[in-house]
Design a protein around this motif. Structure first.
Motif, short mmCIF file in Angstrom:
data_model
loop_
_atom_site.label_atom_id
_atom_site.label_comp_id
_atom_site.label_asym_id
_atom_site.label_seq_id
_atom_site.Cartn_x
_atom_site.Cartn_y
_atom_site.Cartn_z
N ALA A 169 0.82 -1.21 0.00
CA ALA A 169 0.00 0.00 0.00
C ALA A 169 0.85 1.26 0.00
CB ALA A 169 -0.94 0.00 1.21
N LYS A 170 1.97 1.23 0.71
CA LYS A 170 2.82 2.41 0.82
C LYS A 170 3.54 2.75 -0.48
CE LYS A 170 3.51 2.01 5.79
NZ LYS A 170 4.45 1.66 6.89
N LEU A 171 3.52 1.83 -1.43
CA LEU A 171 4.09 2.13 -2.74
C LEU A 171 3.14 2.97 -3.58
CD1 LEU A 171 6.45 1.68 -4.70
CD2 LEU A 171 5.35 -0.43 -5.44
N CYS A 172 1.87 2.98 -3.19
CA CYS A 172 0.85 3.71 -3.95
C CYS A 172 0.89 5.20 -3.61
CB CYS A 172 -0.53 3.13 -3.65
SG CYS A 172 -0.69 1.39 -4.13
N ASN A 173 0.28 5.99 -4.49
CA ASN A 173 0.22 7.44 -4.28
C ASN A 173 -0.88 7.84 -3.31
OD1 ASN A 173 0.72 7.10 -7.63
ND2 ASN A 173 2.25 8.21 -6.45
N ARG A 174 -1.79 6.91 -3.07
CA ARG A 174 -2.97 7.23 -2.25
C ARG A 174 -3.45 5.96 -1.58
NH1 ARG A 174 -8.42 9.74 -5.02
NH2 ARG A 174 -9.71 10.00 -3.14
N ILE A 175 -3.87 6.08 -0.33
CA ILE A 175 -4.40 4.93 0.40
C ILE A 175 -5.79 5.26 0.93
CG2 ILE A 175 -4.12 3.38 2.36
CD1 ILE A 175 -1.13 3.76 2.18
N LEU A 176 -6.75 4.43 0.55
CA LEU A 176 -8.12 4.53 1.10
C LEU A 176 -8.29 3.41 2.11
CD1 LEU A 176 -10.22 5.02 -2.18
CD2 LEU A 176 -9.38 6.80 -0.63
N LYS A 177 -8.65 3.76 3.33
CA LYS A 177 -8.90 2.75 4.37
C LYS A 177 -10.39 2.61 4.59
CE LYS A 177 -7.69 1.39 9.09
NZ LYS A 177 -6.98 1.78 10.34
N ILE A 178 -10.85 1.36 4.51
CA ILE A 178 -12.28 1.08 4.68
C ILE A 178 -12.50 0.28 5.96
CG2 ILE A 178 -14.27 -0.16 3.73
CD1 ILE A 178 -13.42 0.56 0.98
N GLU A 179 -13.45 0.72 6.75
CA GLU A 179 -13.89 0.00 7.95
C GLU A 179 -15.41 0.01 8.00
OE1 GLU A 179 -12.22 1.66 11.46
OE2 GLU A 179 -10.16 1.12 10.97
N ASP A 180 -15.98 -1.15 8.25
CA ASP A 180 -17.44 -1.28 8.38
C ASP A 180 -18.18 -0.62 7.22
OD1 ASP A 180 -17.15 -2.58 10.86
OD2 ASP A 180 -16.97 -0.64 11.88
N GLY A 181 -17.63 -0.82 6.02
CA GLY A 181 -18.31 -0.33 4.82
C GLY A 181 -18.17 1.14 4.53
N LYS A 182 -17.33 1.85 5.30
CA LYS A 182 -17.13 3.28 5.10
C LYS A 182 -15.66 3.60 4.90
CE LYS A 182 -21.04 4.85 7.98
NZ LYS A 182 -21.74 5.66 6.96
N ILE A 183 -15.38 4.63 4.12
CA ILE A 183 -14.01 5.13 4.00
C ILE A 183 -13.72 5.99 5.23
CG2 ILE A 183 -12.42 6.61 2.70
CD1 ILE A 183 -13.83 5.74 0.15
N VAL A 184 -12.76 5.54 6.03
CA VAL A 184 -12.46 6.25 7.28
C VAL A 184 -11.15 7.03 7.20
CG1 VAL A 184 -13.75 4.61 8.69
CG2 VAL A 184 -11.32 4.20 8.26
N ASP A 185 -10.38 6.81 6.13
CA ASP A 185 -9.13 7.54 5.96
C ASP A 185 -8.80 7.59 4.48
OD1 ASP A 185 -6.94 9.00 6.67
OD2 ASP A 185 -5.85 7.37 7.66
N ASP A 186 -8.22 8.70 4.05
CA ASP A 186 -7.87 8.89 2.64
C ASP A 186 -6.57 9.68 2.59
OD1 ASP A 186 -7.63 9.45 -0.04
OD2 ASP A 186 -9.65 10.24 -0.29
N LYS A 187 -5.46 8.96 2.48
CA LYS A 187 -4.15 9.58 2.48
C LYS A 187 -3.58 9.60 1.07
CE LYS A 187 -3.04 8.09 7.20
NZ LYS A 187 -2.15 7.27 8.04
N GLY A 188 -3.14 10.78 0.62
CA GLY A 188 -2.58 10.90 -0.71
C GLY A 188 -1.12 11.31 -0.68
N ASN A 189 -0.48 11.10 -1.83
CA ASN A 189 0.90 11.54 -2.00
C ASN A 189 1.85 11.01 -0.94
OD1 ASN A 189 0.15 13.16 -4.23
ND2 ASN A 189 -0.61 14.71 -2.81
N ILE A 190 1.75 9.70 -0.65
CA ILE A 190 2.65 9.12 0.34
C ILE A 190 3.48 7.99 -0.26
CG2 ILE A 190 1.13 9.70 2.27
CD1 ILE A 190 0.28 6.78 2.30
N SER A 191 3.65 7.98 -1.59
CA SER A 191 4.40 6.91 -2.22
C SER A 191 5.83 6.89 -1.70
CB SER A 191 4.39 7.05 -3.74
OG SER A 191 5.06 8.22 -4.12
N LYS A 192 6.34 5.70 -1.56
CA LYS A 192 7.69 5.51 -1.05
C LYS A 192 8.63 5.13 -2.20
CE LYS A 192 6.07 5.98 3.11
NZ LYS A 192 6.32 7.17 3.92
N ASN A 193 9.88 5.44 -2.05
CA ASN A 193 10.88 5.05 -3.04
C ASN A 193 11.42 3.68 -2.69
OD1 ASN A 193 12.92 4.78 -4.84
ND2 ASN A 193 14.09 6.56 -4.19
#
Length: 237
Positions: A209-233
């Protein structure tokens, strides 16, 4: 990554079903936009709704409520045949189990979606994919003659060959060892960076997931976190 136009837009997306005497909210009023060239990971525990979310985006499951727009079209307004044809041309799928046709060699597996759609094969582009994915020397091999990592590379090429609006990958590294997991993730990232391809993956592996530019975290059918621009080298791994 340069963010372009909205490729996928989910609005008030919900999926409810009955279990015994209760209602299970597999997906509950989710709204999100995914932009051109984004490499997005969807994470969450088992049963959180991440697979349901991916299946909804790809039109593989019907929504209880809400809509999904891809390339400006609401896929839930389409009739079954229309949706099938739209998916074939606009959505590339990559699955954990590869889903290659055992009787076709690598090259024929890759071009199969084009032939199914009655489209001309761009042989130059296919050769480019074979080279970029490192499977050019395996073009005449059957799937059973390939390693898991090589089969997944063929599946990636098959998903890319139609130049879809979006690629949806459901645990694409789930059957791979750590070395092949890293290589496949690098290849998916490269398709986003080199080809401007929009990619959404489901994964339980936070290193992926940390290789991606954006991470969507889903819990109980809802998006609870949306982190962008965190790609790792990972080049220095």
């Amino acid at each position: 990554m340069s963010v372009q136009n909205v490729i996928v837009k989910a609005e008030n997306l919900s999926k409810y079903y009955r279990k015994n005497n209760s209602v299970v909210k597999a997906l509950d009023n989710v709204s999100v936009s995914i932009f051109g060239g984004e490499f997005v990971a969807v994470v969450g525990t088992s049963g959180s709704g991440k697979s349901t979310f991916l299946h909804m985006l790809g039109g593989l499951d019907e929504a209880t409520e809400g809509k999904v727009n891809i390339a400006g079209q609401n896929i839930f307004d389409m009739k079954r045949k229309e949706l099938t044809e739209f998916r074939r041309e606009n959505i590339g799928f990559i699955f954990q189990s590869y889903n290659l046709l055992p009787v076709l060699n690598v090259y024929d597996n890759i071009i199969f979606p084009l032939e199914l759609a009655g489209k001309k094969v761009d042989r130059e582009y296919v050769e480019f994919l074979l080279k970029e994915l490192g499977i050019g020397e395996k073009r005449d091999y059957l799937p059973a003659q390939l390693s898991g990592g090589q089969q997944q590379r063929v599946a990636i090429a098959r998903a890319l060959v139609m130049r879809p609006a979006i690629i949806l990958a459901d645990e694409p590294t789930g059957n791979l060892d750590s070395k092949n997991t890293y290589q496949v993730m690098k290849l998916l990232k490269a398709t986003s960076e080199k080809l401007g391809q929009t990619v959404v993956i489901i994964t339980h592996d936070m290193q992926c997931a940390k290789l991606c530019n954006r991470i969507l975290k889903i819990e109980d059918g809802k998006i609870v976190d949306d982190k962008g621009n965190i790609s790792k080298n990972w080049e220095n791994k």
